[in-house]
Design a protein around this motif. Structure first.
Motif, mmCIF file in Angstrom:
data_model
loop_
_atom_site.group_PDB
_atom_site.id
_atom_site.type_symbol
_atom_site.label_atom_id
_atom_site.label_comp_id
_atom_site.label_asym_id
_atom_site.label_seq_id
_atom_site.Cartn_x
_atom_site.Cartn_y
_atom_site.Cartn_z
ATOM 1 N N ASP A 1 0.829 -1.209 0.000
ATOM 2 C CA ASP A 1 0.000 0.000 0.000
ATOM 3 C C ASP A 1 0.862 1.258 0.000
ATOM 4 O O ASP A 1 0.470 2.293 -0.541
ATOM 5 N N ALA A 2 2.063 1.149 0.588
ATOM 6 C CA ALA A 2 2.977 2.292 0.644
ATOM 7 C C ALA A 2 3.837 2.397 -0.617
ATOM 8 O O ALA A 2 4.652 3.308 -0.734
ATOM 9 N N GLY A 3 3.656 1.462 -1.559
ATOM 10 C CA GLY A 3 4.393 1.522 -2.816
ATOM 11 C C GLY A 3 5.690 0.749 -2.845
ATOM 12 O O GLY A 3 6.406 0.785 -3.841
ATOM 13 N N TYR A 4 6.019 0.039 -1.756
ATOM 14 C CA TYR A 4 7.259 -0.742 -1.732
ATOM 15 C C TYR A 4 7.093 -2.026 -2.538
ATOM 16 O O TYR A 4 6.028 -2.659 -2.511
#
Length: 118
Positions: A32-35
């Motif tokens: 969700d944080a783009g990692y």
């Protein structure tokens, strides 16, 4: 696993992993944080991509070939769209091998000349 751990386990640099992703031959999930979140299947695919690339195939050809490789073996399920690409890649490798053999022969002659001159 995150990219750092994945790079260590795969033996592929983080920079190269990002490049593989940009070329569409590796597509890790994103949190969700783009990692990037890599799986064991991603590890197998990255290893296969590296092996094919090191064997001389361009990444464009690898991208065409990947969907035709099924299961972990891998077993090749011939796709019509890659036959010409593979034939062209093989021809290019043959040309490179011929050029390397010619270069080696020239170098060997020079080495012999140096030995005989001494």
């Amino acid at each position: 696993m995150h990219i750092g751990e994945f790079a260590k386990r795969s033996g592929i640099s983080e920079r190269m992993l990002r490049y593989y992703e940009s070329r569409g031959v590796l597509t890790p999930r994103r949190s969700d944080a783009g990692y990037r979140q890599y799986s064991e299947a991603d590890l197998q695919q990255a290893t296969l991509v590296r092996q094919l690339n090191e064997a001389g195939l361009k990444l464009d050809s690898v991208a065409l070939l990947l969907p035709c490789l099924v299961d972990d073996a891998p077993h090749f399920d011939p796709c019509d769209r890659v036959r010409a690409t593979l034939a062209n890649e093989l021809s290019a490798l043959d040309q490179k091998l011929d050029a390397l053999q010619q270069s080696r022969a020239r170098l060997a002659r020079l080495v012999d000349q140096v030995k005989n001159a001494v």
